[in-house]
Design an enzyme around this catalytic site. Structure first.
Site, PDB file in Angstrom:
ATOM      1  N   GLY A 153      19.042  67.610  48.835  1.00 57.58           N
ATOM      2  CA  GLY A 153      20.070  66.593  48.966  1.00 57.58           C
ATOM      3  C   GLY A 153      21.430  67.012  48.451  1.00 57.58           C
ATOM      4  O   GLY A 153      21.755  68.199  48.337  1.00 57.58           O
ATOM      5  N   CYS A 154      22.243  66.003  48.104  1.00 60.52           N
ATOM      6  CA  CYS A 154      23.656  66.230  47.786  1.00 60.52           C
ATOM      7  C   CYS A 154      23.877  67.068  46.530  1.00 60.52           C
ATOM      8  O   CYS A 154      24.936  67.673  46.372  1.00 60.52           O
ATOM      9  CB  CYS A 154      24.370  64.890  47.624  1.00 60.52           C
ATOM     10  N   ASN A 155      22.917  67.107  45.636  1.00 61.02           N
ATOM     11  CA  ASN A 155      23.067  67.909  44.419  1.00 61.02           C
ATOM     12  C   ASN A 155      22.776  69.388  44.650  1.00 61.02           C
ATOM     13  O   ASN A 155      23.056  70.228  43.794  1.00 61.02           O
ATOM     14  CB  ASN A 155      22.149  67.403  43.306  1.00 61.02           C
TER      15      ASN A 155
END
Length: 375
Positions: A153-155
């Site tokens: 994901g975004c991390n």
């Protein structure tokens, strides 16, 4: 190619930390059509005022999206999961190749200099992975080592940076690249429900690449040398908020017969409440305080997420100006968002030797990732 590492003269504890590697180039790319929020609402024929307000109050002016072709009646219907996977493969390779080439150009390097490629994506699944497809697409030496980080994901951009910085430290003088390529249009649900509005109003297509090298010199046949002028990576810190593990997730939606991304409306407050904890851990033992950090490069997770981080860390809007600008112009481009901000920061030219910076990303887990760097 030879890259020489220059260290600023500084006697602080943080400066005496051994640098893991150095960031020597960045590049970004987008795909699809830039589209404003009002235009998108019109294309999707959304009239519900509650749903419209989510789009229109998002602090996003436009995003790049590759939407399905309209039918004879001019309407854009939902795409089958197979078509979405095809779209992800095409866009991720196209954008990724462009971002990688832009990154190497900024680093003063060529494709032939690349020794390790790590590709990050969460908007589709590929086997063989994106790294293999990009190597074939650009004719990169097939001996180039590679890795793929999928589904974090975004991390994930900082997760990849942590791993590749370790590779870089073990291979002094050799060039490595982290490439984040997110075809968010391939994870898009064409409907007007409130559940999907949070996601549909936020994400855009984009790719970003970051070049790394560790200290030392690599013999080059032509004897040339490239000065590494980017920041040194000093330290990483992570925090997994296990009680919020389902707050951000990408799983199978049986009703739509496809994968669907879900964001809990409470996630900005969850992230904000834990931001101070992980930043304090990042700075522990360095002799630095938050007030010593000159530059903050934060993931463009959304207006409420940015606001929560600003409040909980005591930052100003100026501190996160690049984050706000990327959200405004591109939306949330997932794992590569913080590199879009980093590119803008470099173009601004405000970093001085000895300055400290914190990179921060947030995503599913729920997770906060951070890195401490110094120019």
């Amino acid at each position: 190619m030879t890259i020489s590492i220059e260290h600023p003269a500084d006697t602080s504890v943080a400066t005496r930390l051994p640098a893991i590697s150095q960031m020597v180039g960045v590049g970004t790319a987008v795909s699809g059509t830039p589209i404003s929020q009002p235009e998108l609402l019109g294309l999707m024929e959304i009239e519900d005022p509650r749903v419209r307000s989510v789009y229109l109050n998002s602090a996003i002016n436009r995003r790049h999206l590759t939407l399905p072709t309209p039918d004879a009646a001019g309407r854009r219907g939902a795409e089958p999961q197979g078509d979405l996977l095809d779209k992800h493969k095409r866009l991720a390779v196209e954008m990724g190749a462009q971002a990688l080439q832009a990154c190497l150009k900024r680093a003063g390097a060529d494709l032939s200099d690349l020794r390790h490629l790590c590709c990050v994506t969460s908007t589709g699944f590929l086997t063989p992975g994106l790294s293999a497809l990009v190597i074939r697409e650009l004719g990169i030496d097939p001996h180039c080592s590679r890795s793929d980080i999928v589904g974090m994901g975004c991390n994930a951009g900082l997760n990849a940076l942590n791993v590749v910085a370790g590779w870089s430290a073990a291979h002094p003088g050799e060039l490595a690249v982290v490439l984040c390529s997110e075809a968010c249009s391939a994870a898009y649900a064409i409907d007007g429900t409130m559940r999907t509005a949070v996601v549909n109003s936020l994400f855009g297509d984009g790719a970003a690449a970051l070049a790394l090298v560790s200290g030392g010199r690599e013999a080059a046949p032509d004897g040339t040398s490239v000065a590494a002028t980017g920041p040194r990576i000093l330290k990483f810190a992570s925090y997994l908020i296990t009680e919020a593990i389902d707050a951000m997730r990408y799983d199978w939606d049986r009703a739509q017969d496809r994968f669907s991304f879900f964001l809990d409306p409470q996630i900005p407050y969850v992230v904000g409440a834990h931001a101070e904890l992980v930043v304090d851990r990042l700075l522990a033992g360095t002799g630095l305080r938050r007030s010593d950090i000159d530059h903050w490069l934060v993931h463009s997770g959304g207006k409420k997420v940015i606001d929560a981080v600003v409040v909980n860390l005591g930052l100003s809007r100026h501190d996160v100006r690049h984050t706000i600008g990327v959200l405004r112009d591109y939306g949330n481009v997932s794992s590569g968002s913080f590199l879009f901000s980093y590119e803008r920061f470099l173009d601004e030219g405000t970093a001085a030797p000895g300055d400290y910076g914190v990179l921060m990303t947030m995503g599913p887990g729920s997770t906060i990732e951070t890195a401490l760097v110094q120019w």
